[in-house]
Design an enzyme around this catalytic site. Structure first.
Site, PDB file in Angstrom:
ATOM      1  N   LYS A  37       2.754  10.377   8.483  1.00 32.04           N
ATOM      2  CA  LYS A  37       2.055   9.931   9.700  1.00 32.04           C
ATOM      3  C   LYS A  37       2.616  10.448  11.035  1.00 32.04           C
ATOM      4  CE  LYS A  37      -0.326   5.899   7.811  1.00 32.04           C
ATOM      5  NZ  LYS A  37      -1.692   5.928   8.257  1.00 32.04           N
ATOM      6  N   PHE A  50       0.860  -1.191   0.000  1.00 34.54           N
ATOM      7  CA  PHE A  50       0.000   0.000   0.000  1.00 34.54           C
ATOM      8  C   PHE A  50       0.894   1.237   0.000  1.00 34.54           C
ATOM      9  CE2 PHE A  50      -2.298   3.552   1.672  1.00 34.54           C
ATOM     10  CZ  PHE A  50      -3.584   3.407   1.177  1.00 34.54           C
ATOM     11  N   ASP A 107       9.192   2.824   1.535  1.00 32.11           N
ATOM     12  CA  ASP A 107       8.022   3.555   2.013  1.00 32.11           C
ATOM     13  C   ASP A 107       7.893   3.333   3.523  1.00 32.11           C
ATOM     14  OD1 ASP A 107       5.480   4.306   2.819  1.00 32.11           O
ATOM     15  OD2 ASP A 107       4.503   3.664   0.965  1.00 32.11           O
ATOM     16  N   THR A 143       2.938  24.683  -5.265  1.00 28.91           N
ATOM     17  CA  THR A 143       2.772  25.950  -4.551  1.00 28.91           C
ATOM     18  C   THR A 143       3.446  25.915  -3.182  1.00 28.91           C
ATOM     19  OG1 THR A 143       0.699  26.478  -5.660  1.00 28.91           O
ATOM     20  CG2 THR A 143       1.105  27.583  -3.562  1.00 28.91           C
TER      21      THR A 143
END
Lengths: 489, 489
Positions: B344, B207, B313, B369
Site C-alpha cells: 500500500k 483480512f 501483516d 519472473t
C-alpha cells in the site's frame, strides 16, 4: 551508411513498409556482436551479487546487469560485457533494452501522473484508463474477447481468471438463488458449500505460476512445488510428441489421441466438479512442448461438450514471439477460449474474456486494492502500438523461420542437439540436449561467449529473444551456439 | 502570506525543524476546503464509469477521478469537484496527490530506466537495486529485520511469506535429509508428503488478501470468500473489545484472555501442523478492531513456546499512519516477529525477515519472473525519505490525537456515532454507526459534501488519510462529518 542516417531513413519510411532493420532504427548504436571485457561472470558482477545477496535472495542470479548500458538485443553487465540476449528477462522484454519509444512513454507526463497517483482502479479509476486500455491492451485482444480484468503478474492473472471461473461455476449450479445461510456460515470456516470444492484441471508439465492457486495447477518440476500446500485438483497428460513434427505424423496423432481420451476420462471421473481447464499453447517452463492445432481444437470441443471453461495461458507465449500475436491463433479454433491470460512482454498482466457472466453478478467479488496498474497499462499500449507499426509479429515469424533453418543445419552437424522444435512458431524455438548437465554446460559456455540464453524442462534450451530480434542477431546466436557446442566436444 | 512564499519558507526551514505545514510546503495550491461544482456523482463521472464498465468491471466505483487536478489531500473528479480524501486509495497514498518529490522521482532517468528495462530481479538484478533497497525499503525495516523479499501486492507479499514459512516448517521436520523419492513423486500429484499439509493460522475478522492462499487466511466477510476453494486452515478468535479502551480495562482484559486461551487450544489441536500465524496490528477491512500490546506480546510468547512463526501483516497499518512507522512498534515486543509484510503506502510490496533459514536452502524455490519491481522500489525510497525528512510519522501521531479529540466531542453530541477507536494510533481512527445502512448513508452524504471517506467491517467508518493530513484538514473532516450527521438526522 552511418548509423544515424540509417535510423533516420527507417523513421522516414514509416508505417507499413518493410524496413531494412527495425532494430537499427530503434538502436543505431546496438553492437554488431557481443563485447567481452572480462571473464564471465566478471569480478564486479560477483562482488555486486555477493553484496546484494546479504539482503535479497539472488542465488538464481547469472550476473549483475547494467541497464543503462544495455541496448536493443544486447544486455550489459557491470563489468562492461555486452551479451546478445535471447532470454530477455524470461521472455519479458518486447522491444529491446532502452527502446526509445518505451523511454518516451516512461518519461511522459501521463506516466509521472500514473506513478504518483496510483489508483484503486475499481473504486476510483482515472478518467483516461479506458482510453489507455482501448488503445493498447484491448486493441490487442484475441478474437472474440471484448473485456479485460487487469492484474499484476502472470500468477495473479491466472488466479483472478480461476476466481472468475469458480464464481461462474457456482452461480450456474446455484441458479438464481441467493447465497444460503449455510453457504454464508460455512465459507467463514473455509468449508463447503460456501467454499467451493470445484477444481481447475491442468496438464502434466504445465506451468501457470507460483502462488497457491496457480501453483496447484503448475506441474512442471518438484522444486517449484515442494513443501507448499496444494489443492487436490486433477491433471491430464500433455502429448509427448516426436520432432520434427512432420516426420512423425502418425505416431504423434496417436499420442494426442491417447491424451485426449485420458483427458475425457478425467473429466468424467470428476463429473461436474471441474470449473475450468488451463493450458499453454506451448508448454514453456515445462520444456517447450508443442501439440497440434487439432489437439487443441479437440480439447476445445470436449470443454464445450462438458460445459467446462477453457483458459488459455498466454503469459509466456503471448504478444508476438510465436509469429502470431497470440499463440493460440495458430489453432484456428471454431469457438474462442473463454479466457486468455497475459503478462510478461506486455509488462501489464490480466485476462481477457467475452462471456458477460464471467463478471460476477455482484461487485467486490473480483476485487482487490489496485486491480492492475495504469503505469503498466501505458507501457503495454506502447508495446502494442510499436508492434503494429513495425510489423514485429511478422518479423518474429520470418526471423524465426530463418533461425530455425540455420539451427536445423546445426542439428544435422552436431548430434548433441536434437528434437529441434518451433518450425512454424516464430522465434519460439527450442531443442534438447543429451542430459541436464550437458544442457547447463551449454548455457554457461554460451554466456562465456557473450550469449545470454536460458533453459527449460529437464534438458531443453529455449530461445526467447525480443521482437526486434532479426536475421543478423540470429547469425550471431547460431555462430556462438556452434562455438559452444565445439567447446563442449 | 502568499502560498508561494509559504512553500519557500518551509523548504528553507529544511530538515528536522517542525514545520508550520508540510502540506502547504508540498502543495501551495491545495484547496482550503472541498470544491463542489455538480451533484455527486457528477454527470461526466457517471458517463465515464458507464463507458469504462463496458470493458472493465468498475461497479465498485464511486466516481471517475481526474488525477491531474488532484492535489495533496484533495482528489478531483472529472466534473471538477475536489474532495478532501481520507480514504486515499484504500490507505495507499502516502504523501498526497501529485507530491512534487514523487513526481521528481517519477520523471527521473533512473525511473525511465527501471520502467523500460524491467528485470527478472532474482536472475539479472540491476547493479543499483541494492542501493535502492538500502536507501528506502531496507532503511525502513522494522527493528530486528535485515532482509527483504520483494513482491507486487499485499496478497502477493503475504503469500510469499507463507511460502517461506511452509518451506522452513518442512525443512525443520525433514532435518538435513534431502527430498525423498516419495516426496518428489507425490508433490506432482499435489499430495502429501511432497505437498505440505501444514497450515497458516489466522484470526476471525482478519483480512490478508484475495489470492487462493491469502484468501484462505482472510476471515473478514463471506462476500470476499464465497465460491472460491480454500485450504482448511485453522482460525482463532480476535478480541472483541469495548471502546474507549481505558473505560473497559477489566472486561477487555478478560476478553483477551479468553481469546489467548482459545488460540492455545487451537494450536494444541493442530499439534505441529501450524507453520505460522498471521495477524494485523489493527484488523482493518474487518472493522478496525484493536487489541492491547499485552495481547500481542502473549501471542508472541505462545508462538515461541510452540515453535510457530509469527507473521505480522502491516499491509494496511504500516508506513506511518498509526503514529509509529510500523504499527507493531506499539507493542514493544521482547522478541520481534519472524516476518512483517508490507505494501500500500510503500507502493512496493514484500516481506521483511531476519531468520536466515527463512531463505530456502536452495534457489528457485522462492522465485518468480519479476520478484518485485525496481520502479516501485524507487517510489518506496522517496516515500521513506520524505517521511523521515518531514517527520511525517510524528505528524500522523499529533494530527491523530487532535482529530481523535474533536471526534470524541462529536461522538458525545451525536449518539449515532459510537465505539470511537484509535486514541493512540495516529490517524488510524474509526467508529461505529448503528447499522450498515446508516453507515453507508453517512459515507454517501459525506461524499456529497466533498469528503471522500471509506467504511470497513459491517458498521464502521474508517479514516485512512495521507501522511500529510494536518489539523486544518482534520477541521474540514470534522465539520463535514457533523453536517452529514445532521442531515441523516
Amino acid at each position: 551508411m552511418t548509423k544515424l542516417w540509417n535510423a533516420q531513413l527507417c523513421t522516414a519510411l514509416g508505417r507499413g513498409l518493410r524496413l531494412q532493420s527495425t532494430a537499427a532504427a530503434y538502436f543505431p548504436s546496438e553492437p554488431a556482436s557481443p563485447v567481452l571485457k572480462t571473464t564471465i561472470p566478471g569480478p564486479k558482477s560477483s562482488e555486486r551479487l555477493a553484496e546484494l545477496g546479504k539482503v535479497f535472495d539472488n542465488r538464481a542470479a547469472y550476473f549483475a546487469a547494467n541497464y543503462y548500458n544495455s541496448i536493443g538485443n544486447y544486455i550489459a553487465d557491470v563489468d562492461g560485457n555486452q551479451y546478445l540476449d535471447v532470454y530477455a528477462q524470461i521472455a519479458s522484454i518486447a522491444l529491446g533494452y532502452n527502446n526509445p519509444e518505451i523511454l518516451k512513454t516512461a518519461k511522459s507526463d501521463q506516466m509521472a501522473n500514473a506513478l504518483a497517483n496510483r489508483p484503486a482502479l475499481a473504486c476510483f479509476p482515472s478518467s483516461d484508463y479506458q482510453q489507455i486500455l482501448e488503445d493498447g491492451i484491448l486493441a490487442a485482444a484475441p478474437k472474440g474477447m471484448s473485456k479485460v480484468w487487469t492484474a499484476l503478474s502472470g500468477s495473479d492473472a491466472n488466479e483472478t481468471a480461476f476466481k472468475a471461473a469458480f464464481i461462474y461455476h457456482a452461480a450456474k449450479k446455484r441458479g438464481n438463488n441467493t447465497f444460503s445461510p449455510k453457504e454464508l456460515e460455512s465459507v467463514m470456516q473455509n468449508l463447503v458449500p460456501g467454499a467451493s470444492d470445484a477444481a481447475i484441471l491442468s496438464f502434466e508439465k504445465g506451468f501457470h505460476g507460483r502462488l497457491f492457486g496457480s501453483l496447484s495447477t503448475t506441474r512442471s518440476k518438484p522444486i517449484h512445488k515442494l513443501d507448499i500446500p496444494a489443492f487436490n485438483w486433477p491433471k491430464a497428460p500433455f502429448p509427448s510428441l516426436k520432432y520434427p513434427l512432420d516426420q512423425f505424423v502418425t505416431e504423434n496423432k496417436k499420442e494426442e489421441e491417447r491424451c485426449l481420451a485420458e483427458f475425457e476420462k478425467v473429466i468424467q471421473q470428476w463429473s461436474t466438479q471441474i470449473a475450468a481447464i488451463i493450458i499453454e499453447p506451448i508448454q514453456s517452463e515445462g520444456g517447450d512442448n508443442h501439440a497440434s492445432p487439432s489437439f487443441f481444437q479437440s480439447l476445445r470441443d470436449l470443454t464445450l461438450k462438458y460445459d467446462i471453461l477453457m483458459i488459455v495461458d498466454e503469459v509466456q507465449t503471448g504478444v508476438g514471439a510465436s509469429g502470431k500475436f497470440w499463440a493460440h491463433e495458430h489453432w484456428n479454433l471454431t469457438t474462442p477460449p473463454d479466457m486468455v491470460t497475459f503478462s510478461k512482454k506486455f509488462q501489464a498482466a490480466g485476462f481477457y474474456f467475452a462471456l458477460p457472466e464471467l463478471q460476477p453478478s455482484l461487485p467486490f467479488r473480483q476485487f482487490n486494492t489496485w486491480c492492475g496498474d495504469p503505469s503498466k497499462a501505458l507501457i503495454a499500449r506502447t508495446v502494442y502500438q510499436e508492434i503494429s507499426k513495425y510489423n514485429l509479429v511478422e518479423n518474429a515469424a520470418t526471423t524465426g523461420a530463418y533461425l530455425y533453418g540455420k539451427l536445423e543445419s546445426l542439428s544435422g552437424e552436431y548430434s548433441s542437439i536434437f528434437n529441434l522444435r518451433g518450425q512454424s512458431t516464430g522465434t519460439f524455438i527450442a531443442w534438447d540436449m543429451s542430459s541436464s548437465a550437458k544442457r547447463d554446460m551449454f548455457l554457461i559456455e554460451s554466456r562465456k561467449l557473450g550469449l545470454n540464453i536460458g533453459g527449460c524442462g529437464d534438458v531443453s534450451v529455449r530461445l526467447r529473444p525480443t521482437l526486434v530480434f532479426e536475421e543478423k542477431h540470429a547469425d550471431v546466436l547460431v555462430d556462438i551456439a556452434e562455438e559452444a557446442l565445439k567447446r563442449l566436444g
